[in-house]
Design a protein around this motif. Structure first.
Motif, PDB file in Angstrom:
ATOM      1  N   ALA A 150       0.832  -1.212   0.000  1.00 12.57           N
ATOM      2  CA  ALA A 150       0.000   0.000   0.000  1.00 12.57           C
ATOM      3  C   ALA A 150       0.862   1.255   0.000  1.00 12.57           C
ATOM      4  CB  ALA A 150      -0.945  -0.002   1.188  1.00 12.57           C
ATOM      5  N   GLU A 151       1.960   1.240   0.764  1.00  9.76           N
ATOM      6  CA  GLU A 151       2.852   2.397   0.797  1.00  9.76           C
ATOM      7  C   GLU A 151       3.495   2.620  -0.573  1.00  9.76           C
ATOM      8  OE1 GLU A 151       4.220   2.362   5.493  1.00  9.76           O
ATOM      9  OE2 GLU A 151       5.332   1.190   4.030  1.00  9.76           O
ATOM     10  N   TYR A 152       3.882   1.531  -1.227  1.00  2.52           N
ATOM     11  CA  TYR A 152       4.443   1.661  -2.570  1.00  2.52           C
ATOM     12  C   TYR A 152       3.416   2.244  -3.535  1.00  2.52           C
ATOM     13  CZ  TYR A 152       5.608   0.655  -7.343  1.00  2.52           C
ATOM     14  OH  TYR A 152       5.813   0.797  -8.689  1.00  2.52           O
ATOM     15  N   GLN A 153       2.207   1.706  -3.519  1.00  2.57           N
ATOM     16  CA  GLN A 153       1.166   2.181  -4.435  1.00  2.57           C
ATOM     17  C   GLN A 153       0.876   3.660  -4.207  1.00  2.57           C
ATOM     18  OE1 GLN A 153       0.324   0.323  -6.859  1.00  2.57           O
ATOM     19  NE2 GLN A 153       1.031  -1.675  -6.119  1.00  2.57           N
ATOM     20  N   CYS A 154       0.925   4.076  -2.977  1.00  2.00           N
ATOM     21  CA  CYS A 154       0.710   5.479  -2.634  1.00  2.00           C
ATOM     22  C   CYS A 154       1.793   6.357  -3.261  1.00  2.00           C
ATOM     23  CB  CYS A 154       0.698   5.635  -1.116  1.00  2.00           C
ATOM     24  SG  CYS A 154       0.137   7.241  -0.535  1.00  2.00           S
ATOM     25  N   ILE A 155       3.038   5.928  -3.165  1.00  2.00           N
ATOM     26  CA  ILE A 155       4.157   6.659  -3.766  1.00  2.00           C
ATOM     27  C   ILE A 155       3.984   6.750  -5.272  1.00  2.00           C
ATOM     28  CG2 ILE A 155       6.636   6.515  -4.285  1.00  2.00           C
ATOM     29  CD1 ILE A 155       6.941   5.226  -1.458  1.00  2.00           C
ATOM     30  N   GLN A 156       3.624   5.633  -5.890  1.00  2.00           N
ATOM     31  CA  GLN A 156       3.479   5.618  -7.341  1.00  2.00           C
ATOM     32  C   GLN A 156       2.357   6.546  -7.794  1.00  2.00           C
ATOM     33  OE1 GLN A 156       3.450   1.758  -9.361  1.00  2.00           O
ATOM     34  NE2 GLN A 156       1.928   2.574 -10.796  1.00  2.00           N
ATOM     35  N   MET A 157       1.244   6.527  -7.097  1.00  2.00           N
ATOM     36  CA  MET A 157       0.110   7.362  -7.481  1.00  2.00           C
ATOM     37  C   MET A 157       0.420   8.844  -7.308  1.00  2.00           C
ATOM     38  SD  MET A 157      -2.950   4.934  -6.013  1.00  2.00           S
ATOM     39  CE  MET A 157      -4.360   5.875  -6.612  1.00  2.00           C
ATOM     40  N   LYS A 158       1.126   9.184  -6.236  1.00  2.00           N
ATOM     41  CA  LYS A 158       1.526  10.580  -6.036  1.00  2.00           C
ATOM     42  C   LYS A 158       2.460  11.043  -7.144  1.00  2.00           C
ATOM     43  CE  LYS A 158       1.163  10.916  -0.979  1.00  2.00           C
ATOM     44  NZ  LYS A 158       1.942  11.065   0.280  1.00  2.00           N
ATOM     45  N   MET A 159       3.397  10.178  -7.539  1.00  2.00           N
ATOM     46  CA  MET A 159       4.331  10.527  -8.597  1.00  2.00           C
ATOM     47  C   MET A 159       3.579  10.702  -9.922  1.00  2.00           C
ATOM     48  SD  MET A 159       7.806   8.509  -9.668  1.00  2.00           S
ATOM     49  CE  MET A 159       8.786   8.960 -11.100  1.00  2.00           C
ATOM     50  N   GLN A 160       2.625   9.830 -10.186  1.00  2.00           N
ATOM     51  CA  GLN A 160       1.830   9.933 -11.404  1.00  2.00           C
ATOM     52  C   GLN A 160       1.074  11.261 -11.451  1.00  2.00           C
ATOM     53  OE1 GLN A 160       1.600   7.782 -14.008  1.00  2.00           O
ATOM     54  NE2 GLN A 160       0.091   9.034 -15.078  1.00  2.00           N
ATOM     55  N   LEU A 161       0.432  11.604 -10.358  1.00  2.00           N
ATOM     56  CA  LEU A 161      -0.332  12.851 -10.306  1.00  2.00           C
ATOM     57  C   LEU A 161       0.565  14.060 -10.529  1.00  2.00           C
ATOM     58  CD1 LEU A 161      -2.724  12.066  -7.322  1.00  2.00           C
ATOM     59  CD2 LEU A 161      -3.427  12.611  -9.659  1.00  2.00           C
ATOM     60  N   ARG A 162       1.729  14.036  -9.916  1.00  2.00           N
ATOM     61  CA  ARG A 162       2.654  15.161 -10.059  1.00  2.00           C
ATOM     62  C   ARG A 162       3.138  15.289 -11.502  1.00  2.00           C
ATOM     63  NH1 ARG A 162       3.397  20.109  -9.485  1.00  2.00           N
ATOM     64  NH2 ARG A 162       5.532  20.831  -9.105  1.00  2.00           N
ATOM     65  N   LYS A 163       3.447  14.163 -12.142  1.00  2.00           N
ATOM     66  CA  LYS A 163       3.864  14.189 -13.542  1.00  2.00           C
ATOM     67  C   LYS A 163       2.772  14.781 -14.424  1.00  2.00           C
ATOM     68  CE  LYS A 163       5.646  10.281 -15.017  1.00  2.00           C
ATOM     69  NZ  LYS A 163       5.861   8.818 -15.121  1.00  2.00           N
ATOM     70  N   GLU A 164       1.550  14.380 -14.165  1.00  2.00           N
ATOM     71  CA  GLU A 164       0.438  14.897 -14.970  1.00  2.00           C
ATOM     72  C   GLU A 164       0.267  16.403 -14.778  1.00  2.00           C
ATOM     73  OE1 GLU A 164      -3.162  12.638 -14.588  1.00  2.00           O
ATOM     74  OE2 GLU A 164      -2.105  10.738 -14.647  1.00  2.00           O
ATOM     75  N   GLU A 165       0.428  16.873 -13.559  1.00  2.00           N
ATOM     76  CA  GLU A 165       0.347  18.311 -13.295  1.00  2.00           C
ATOM     77  C   GLU A 165       1.421  19.058 -14.085  1.00  2.00           C
ATOM     78  OE1 GLU A 165       0.833  18.624  -9.117  1.00  2.00           O
ATOM     79  OE2 GLU A 165      -1.208  17.941  -8.638  1.00  2.00           O
ATOM     80  N   LEU A 166       2.631  18.530 -14.121  1.00  2.00           N
ATOM     81  CA  LEU A 166       3.730  19.189 -14.812  1.00  2.00           C
ATOM     82  C   LEU A 166       3.531  19.181 -16.325  1.00  2.00           C
ATOM     83  CD1 LEU A 166       6.724  17.845 -12.687  1.00  2.00           C
ATOM     84  CD2 LEU A 166       5.871  20.201 -12.758  1.00  2.00           C
ATOM     85  N   TYR A 167       3.003  18.081 -16.851  1.00  2.00           N
ATOM     86  CA  TYR A 167       2.748  18.019 -18.288  1.00  2.00           C
ATOM     87  C   TYR A 167       1.631  18.980 -18.685  1.00  2.00           C
ATOM     88  CZ  TYR A 167       5.871  14.265 -19.760  1.00  2.00           C
ATOM     89  OH  TYR A 167       6.988  13.531 -20.097  1.00  2.00           O
TER      90      TYR A 167
END
Length: 203
Positions: free
Chosen positions: A59-76
């Motif tokens: 769950a902690e890993y999935q949380c990290i991955q989802m946060k990174m995905q959201l941040r990438k989308e914001e930057l794009y």
């Protein structure tokens, strides 16, 4: 005013996503779009040593991955505002709800709770979702391979299970298109392009 459309290309392992990105780039660039690609976050993290089996809990890993995905989308999204052009197509190689396929119900509920997210909020940013069925399904299992992705580890049976879980994870998106495996891979890619065109017409 800029037209910025964000879509997701998802599906089970060995569904053709890598080839799909090349087709999307070629076709929609010719049709007047500036095409931006957000690479698969799981592959980035796992290749870099951050994985479900290296973190304390899945769950902690999935949380990290989802946060990174959201941040990438914001930057794009921000980048698209500063790049010359009127029509942008942002293509996500998987997105937040893909993580749902790799968690049980309790883990998913925990990730939503600790981040203050809802499933509806995670679905909303995407104009359409395109599911490429894994080649491990049906008569196409003989072409399933682990060779073109160092982060891929699923057996053909596991790939089919993941494919089904991804279908379920994105089931509530109102514009989800399923592109089934085909004896002719070019036909599969053409169906994907046709579905994207259809979705773009509803803007």
């Amino acid at each position: 005013m800029k037209e910025i459309t964000k879509i997701v290309v998802t599906g089970g392992p060995c569904g053709g996503k890598t080839s799909a990105m090349k087709h999307i780039k070629e076709v929609f660039t010719k049709e007047g779009y500036t095409v931006l690609f957000i690479s698969e976050t799981a592959t980035e993290l796992i290749s870099g040593g951050v994985a479900p089996w290296t973190c304390y809990t899945n769950a902690e890993y999935q949380c990290i991955q989802m946060k990174m995905q959201l941040r990438k989308e914001e930057l794009y999204q921000e980048a698209a505002e500063h790049i010359p052009g009127d029509r942008f197509l942002i293509v996500c190689d998987r997105a937040e709800l893909d993580n749902r396929a790799y968690m049980n119900d309790e883990e998913f509920a925990w990730v939503l709770k600790v981040n203050g997210w809802s499933e509806e909020e995670l679905l909303a940013p995407y104009h359409a979702v395109f599911h490429l069925e894994t080649a491990a399904k049906h008569a196409h299992s003989e072409i399933y391979s682990l060779d073109n992705n160092t982060a891929r580890y699923e057996t053909p049976e596991g790939a089919c299970e993941v494919d089904d879980k991804l279908l379920k994870a994105w089931d509530h998106h109102p514009r989800r298109y399923i592109i089934h495996s085909s004896d002719n891979f070019d036909d599969k890619m053409q169906e994907l392009i046709d579905c994207i065109r259809l979705a773009l017409q509803t803007l």
